[in-house]
Design an enzyme around this catalytic site. Structure first.
Site, PDB file in Angstrom:
ATOM      1  N   GLY A  48       0.838  -1.158  -0.041  1.00 35.03           N
ATOM      2  CA  GLY A  48      -0.113   0.084  -0.011  1.00 35.03           C
ATOM      3  C   GLY A  48       1.076   1.186  -0.122  1.00 35.03           C
ATOM      4  N   CYS A  49       1.795   1.186   0.786  1.00 29.19           N
ATOM      5  CA  CYS A  49       2.708   2.489   0.847  1.00 29.19           C
ATOM      6  C   CYS A  49       3.393   2.646  -0.355  1.00 29.19           C
ATOM      7  CB  CYS A  49       3.721   2.184   2.150  1.00 29.19           C
ATOM      8  SG  CYS A  49       2.807   2.288   3.724  1.00 29.19           S
ATOM      9  N   THR A  50       4.176   1.438  -1.128  1.00 29.76           N
ATOM     10  CA  THR A  50       4.550   1.572  -2.462  1.00 29.76           C
ATOM     11  C   THR A  50       3.391   2.212  -3.140  1.00 29.76           C
ATOM     12  OG1 THR A  50       5.958  -0.220  -1.872  1.00 29.76           O
ATOM     13  CG2 THR A  50       5.624   0.248  -4.146  1.00 29.76           C
ATOM     14  N   ALA A  53       3.116   6.100  -2.736  1.00 27.79           N
ATOM     15  CA  ALA A  53       4.366   6.840  -2.981  1.00 27.79           C
ATOM     16  C   ALA A  53       4.921   7.044  -4.492  1.00 27.79           C
ATOM     17  CB  ALA A  53       5.706   6.006  -2.266  1.00 27.79           C
TER      18      ALA A  53
END
Length: 158
Positions: A48-50, A53
């Site tokens: 999710g964070c990838t 970003a």
């Protein structure tokens, strides 16, 4: 731990000076006079964070053209942030808040719901800070996917 105090439009953005993915220091005060999108995410190199970003990376040119600087903040160490930056070609600063003091000051660290359970951690959030250092928007519990597109629409960029 209880739910964190949340910021509202018009509140002063909490100041910070934190280490970055390059080993330099970044201070919010150094960006005074510019608009800032500060987004808080739980952990570098997770799916999710990838995605989030990369969405910011892919929207960076239009955000910068509209006068916004983008900064990502997480409790990851600078070394991990550097790997994240290199792996995913992240082209904006990532700052490290290992002790979570800045995340807490922004109301982006505390109790949250995760798969129906109450846990303590980073609350995925985005803050739009105006050129005078005041909170313009404080968005909490945002989704990793689709959030940047919604933010762009809300800021009138699409």
């Amino acid at each position: 731990m209880t739910a964190p105090d949340r910021l509202s439009p018009g509140d002063p953005a909490p100041e910070f000076t934190l280490p970055t993915d390059t080993g330099d220091q970044l201070s919010l005060a150094d960006l005074r006079g510019r608009k800032v999108v500060l987004y808080a995410y739980p952990a570098a190199m997770t799916p999710g964070c990838t995605k989030q970003a990369c969405d910011f990376r892919d929207s960076l040119a239009s955000l910068q053209a509209a006068g916004y600087e983008v900064i990502g903040i997480s409790p990851d160490k600078p070394e991990k942030l550097a790997k994240f930056r290199d792996r995913d070609a992240i082209t904006f600063p990532l700052v490290s808040d290992v002790d979570r003091a800045v995340l807490t000051a922004y109301g982006a660290y505390g109790e949250k719901q995760l798969y129906g359970k109450t846990v303590t951690g980073v609350i995925r959030s985005t803050f739009v800070i105006d050129a005078d250092g005041k909170i313009e928007r404080a968005l909490y519990n945002v989704k990793a996917t689709g959030h940047v597109a919604k933010l762009r629409r809300d800021l009138g960029l699409d």
